[in-house]
Design a protein around this motif. Structure first.
Motif, PDB file in Angstrom:
ATOM      1  N   ALA A   1       1.934   1.904  -3.543  1.00  0.00           N
ATOM      2  CA  ALA A   1       0.833   2.484  -4.319  1.00  0.00           C
ATOM      3  C   ALA A   1       0.643   3.963  -3.979  1.00  0.00           C
ATOM      4  CB  ALA A   1      -0.453   1.705  -4.068  1.00  0.00           C
ATOM      5  N   ARG A   2       0.743   4.294  -2.702  1.00  0.00           N
ATOM      6  CA  ARG A   2       0.623   5.689  -2.271  1.00  0.00           C
ATOM      7  C   ARG A   2       1.743   6.536  -2.866  1.00  0.00           C
ATOM      8  NH1 ARG A   2      -0.366   4.158   2.658  1.00  0.00           N
ATOM      9  NH2 ARG A   2       1.753   4.430   3.383  1.00  0.00           N
TER      10      ARG A   2
ATOM     11  N   ALA B   1      -3.453   5.941  -8.752  1.00  0.00           N
ATOM     12  CA  ALA B   1      -3.785   5.197  -7.534  1.00  0.00           C
ATOM     13  C   ALA B   1      -4.542   3.915  -7.863  1.00  0.00           C
ATOM     14  CB  ALA B   1      -4.600   6.075  -6.591  1.00  0.00           C
ATOM     15  N   GLU B   2      -5.487   3.989  -8.789  1.00  0.00           N
ATOM     16  CA  GLU B   2      -6.263   2.801  -9.154  1.00  0.00           C
ATOM     17  C   GLU B   2      -5.393   1.753  -9.846  1.00  0.00           C
ATOM     18  OE1 GLU B   2      -9.170   1.853  -8.221  1.00  0.00           O
ATOM     19  OE2 GLU B   2      -9.568   3.733  -7.188  1.00  0.00           O
TER      20      GLU B   2
ATOM     21  N   THR C   1      -2.920  -5.539  -5.598  1.00  0.00           N
ATOM     22  CA  THR C   1      -3.997  -6.433  -5.170  1.00  0.00           C
ATOM     23  C   THR C   1      -4.098  -7.673  -6.051  1.00  0.00           C
ATOM     24  OG1 THR C   1      -5.237  -4.542  -4.342  1.00  0.00           O
ATOM     25  CG2 THR C   1      -6.474  -6.579  -4.675  1.00  0.00           C
TER      26      THR C   1
ATOM     27  N   SER D   1      -3.019   0.301  -7.208  1.00  0.00           N
ATOM     28  CA  SER D   1      -3.775  -0.535  -6.269  1.00  0.00           C
ATOM     29  C   SER D   1      -4.125  -1.882  -6.902  1.00  0.00           C
ATOM     30  CB  SER D   1      -5.043   0.201  -5.840  1.00  0.00           C
ATOM     31  OG  SER D   1      -5.820  -0.615  -5.003  1.00  0.00           O
ATOM     32  N   ASN D   2      -4.537  -1.857  -8.160  1.00  0.00           N
ATOM     33  CA  ASN D   2      -4.829  -3.120  -8.854  1.00  0.00           C
ATOM     34  C   ASN D   2      -3.579  -3.978  -8.987  1.00  0.00           C
ATOM     35  OD1 ASN D   2      -7.521  -2.538  -9.109  1.00  0.00           O
ATOM     36  ND2 ASN D   2      -7.381  -1.876 -11.229  1.00  0.00           N
TER      37      ASN D   2
ATOM     38  N   ARG E   1       0.841  -1.208   0.000  1.00  0.00           N
ATOM     39  CA  ARG E   1       0.000   0.000   0.000  1.00  0.00           C
ATOM     40  C   ARG E   1       0.872   1.253   0.000  1.00  0.00           C
ATOM     41  NH1 ARG E   1      -4.419  -1.581   4.434  1.00  0.00           N
ATOM     42  NH2 ARG E   1      -2.697  -0.880   5.695  1.00  0.00           N
TER      43      ARG E   1
ATOM     44  N   SER F   1     -16.580  -3.107  -3.580  1.00  0.00           N
ATOM     45  CA  SER F   1     -15.284  -2.901  -4.218  1.00  0.00           C
ATOM     46  C   SER F   1     -15.416  -3.254  -5.690  1.00  0.00           C
ATOM     47  CB  SER F   1     -14.213  -3.767  -3.555  1.00  0.00           C
ATOM     48  OG  SER F   1     -14.503  -5.136  -3.761  1.00  0.00           O
TER      49      SER F   1
END
Length: 153
Positions: free
Chosen positions: A28-29, A60-61, A68, A64-65, A25, A113
């Protein structure tokens, strides 16, 4: 249609920024923050401009993908920004070429989500996925840039 599964490389960019980040995370940030910082450096846009906010959201998307759905233990992801004439291309490369992003649903669902690709679809002029080798995939989005960052070359 905005979404493309495979696409050729964009024409040669005027500027390029590439950085390897941890698949966490925090990574990603950092991707989001550094994408906005780089865009503002290239274009002189304020951090709070609509363009900077849109780039932050899409980055960010994508990041994040990647952490994840595209993460393998011990493997990082790569953020690439390309400044093209009239656009910025955001690329996030992860280590799971076997997990392609699905096409976004046509109608919103009640799920809590899974709306990230809908956001990318809404903010990007076009986006897609490229597989260049057996070990990585790149999910990318291109967003129009107007104003001081437009290149006339």
């Amino acid at each position: 249609m905005k979404h493309e599964t495979i696409t050729p490389e964009p024409s040669s960019p005027a500027q390029e920024f590439v950085l390897q980040l941890s698949s966490t995370r925090r990574g990603a940030r950092l991707a989001r923050t550094l994408a906005v910082q780089q865009l503002t450096e290239w274009c002189g846009l304020p951090y709070e401009s609509d363009t900077a906010r849109s780039v932050a959201l899409v980055t960010a998307e994508l990041a994040s993908n990647a952490i994840t759905h595209g993460h393998l233990p011990g493997r990082d992801f790569r953020l690439t920004l390309l400044l093209l004439p009239h656009a910025v291309r955001i690329e996030v490369t992860d280590t799971r070429p076997d997990r392609l992003p699905p096409k976004p649903p046509l109608a919103p669902t009640d799920a809590t989500s899974g709306r990230g690709l809908l956001l990318i679809e809404a903010y990007a002029n076009r986006w897609g996925c490229s597989i260049r080798d057996a070990y990585t995939k790149t999910v990318w989005a291109e967003m129009a840039i107007t104003g001081p960052c437009e290149l006339s070359q």
